[in-house]
Write a protein that holds these residues in place. Structure first.
Motif: not given
Length: 263
Positions: A249-263
């Motif tokens: 609440p009241g604070v802006k936060v930039m998102p982050a991306s990640f990857t779930l690798a294949k077997d």
């Protein structure tokens, strides 16, 4: 003896005699030196080297062993925000907590320590702590994933890095329904949220030093969740790219991306 007899000049025979005498003298010197060396160190007792015993190596005193902080968990996945050793004068701010047992979606509850790069560990404080609440305008939050790609079966970990820009030490609530982490897939469909079905939905108050930085860590167990503890979809989370977002609440936060690798 004085006048050598032979076919060669007498000077040659004298030179041969001189060389023989020098060799005899050199042998005598070498024998005397060897006898003196074997005679010991002047006390008649052979040295340790003569006995074939090697000198005793100096004793090595081990240094202090490092004892890392025990990582435990908080609501909304596995939370690893921790308690620092700093004190703000409040004797009740001990930063201690009780470990929890397993809950829905692998959530557990407890407290412990975990620091991110360039940030100190946050100290959990009780609800009755005299510390003032942090105004949202004084907080700067950064969300990051601990890895860009996670191997199959590896649990992703995320950190909220919290900086207090004010000159006053304060406390902020990072409970699973106050600082909400949400994971969505590449089609923008929600996969998991810390507020859906946390093991404990209460507050998680962390002390944020004046001008200082702390970290709040959450681990995702790679299970789906559904609002209000409804039964989540049974299909497994597929490999691919995901987005993690944080809402405070009241604070802006930039998102982050990640990857779930294949077997």
């Amino acid at each position: 003896m004085r006048n050598p007899v032979g076919p060669l000049p007498s000077s040659i025979y004298w030179r041969r005699r001189a060389v023989a005498l020098c060799l005899i003298a050199l042998m005598a010197v070498l024998i005397a030196w060897a006898v003196a060396s074997l005679g010991g160190n002047g006390s008649g007792t052979p040295s340790d080297g003569a006995n074939g015993a090697s000198p005793k190596p100096p004793a090595i005193t081990p240094g202090p062993s490092s004892s890392g902080p025990a990582i435990s968990e908080q609501p909304g996945g596995r939370d690893e925000s921790g308690a620092s050793g700093e004190s703000d004068g409040d004797p009740s701010d001990s930063g201690t907590g009780t470990g929890g047992d397993g809950g829905k979606n692998g959530d557990t509850v407890g407290s412990g320590t975990a620091a991110g790069p360039g940030a100190g560990a946050g100290q959990q404080v009780p609800a009755n702590s005299p510390l003032p609440n942090c105004p949202p305008s004084s907080l700067q939050l950064t969300l990051r994933t601990m890895k860009v790609s996670y191997a199959p079966g590896e649990r992703p970990q995320f950190q909220l890095i919290v900086r207090n820009t004010s000159a006053t030490t304060c406390k902020a609530d990072f409970g699973p329904r106050q600082a909400v982490l949400t994971i969505s897939d590449s089609e923008d469909d929600d996969v998991w949220s810390s507020k859906d079905c946390p093991r404990t939905a209460g507050s998680l108050l962390l002390r944020v030093p004046a001008g200082g930085t702390i970290t709040h860590t959450v681990e995702w167990d790679r299970a789906r969740s559904a609002p209000q503890c409804a039964t989540p979809p049974t299909r497994a989370v597929e490999p691919g790219t995901y987005l993690v977002e944080a809402q405070v609440p009241g604070v802006k936060v930039m998102p982050a991306s990640f990857t779930l690798a294949k077997d």
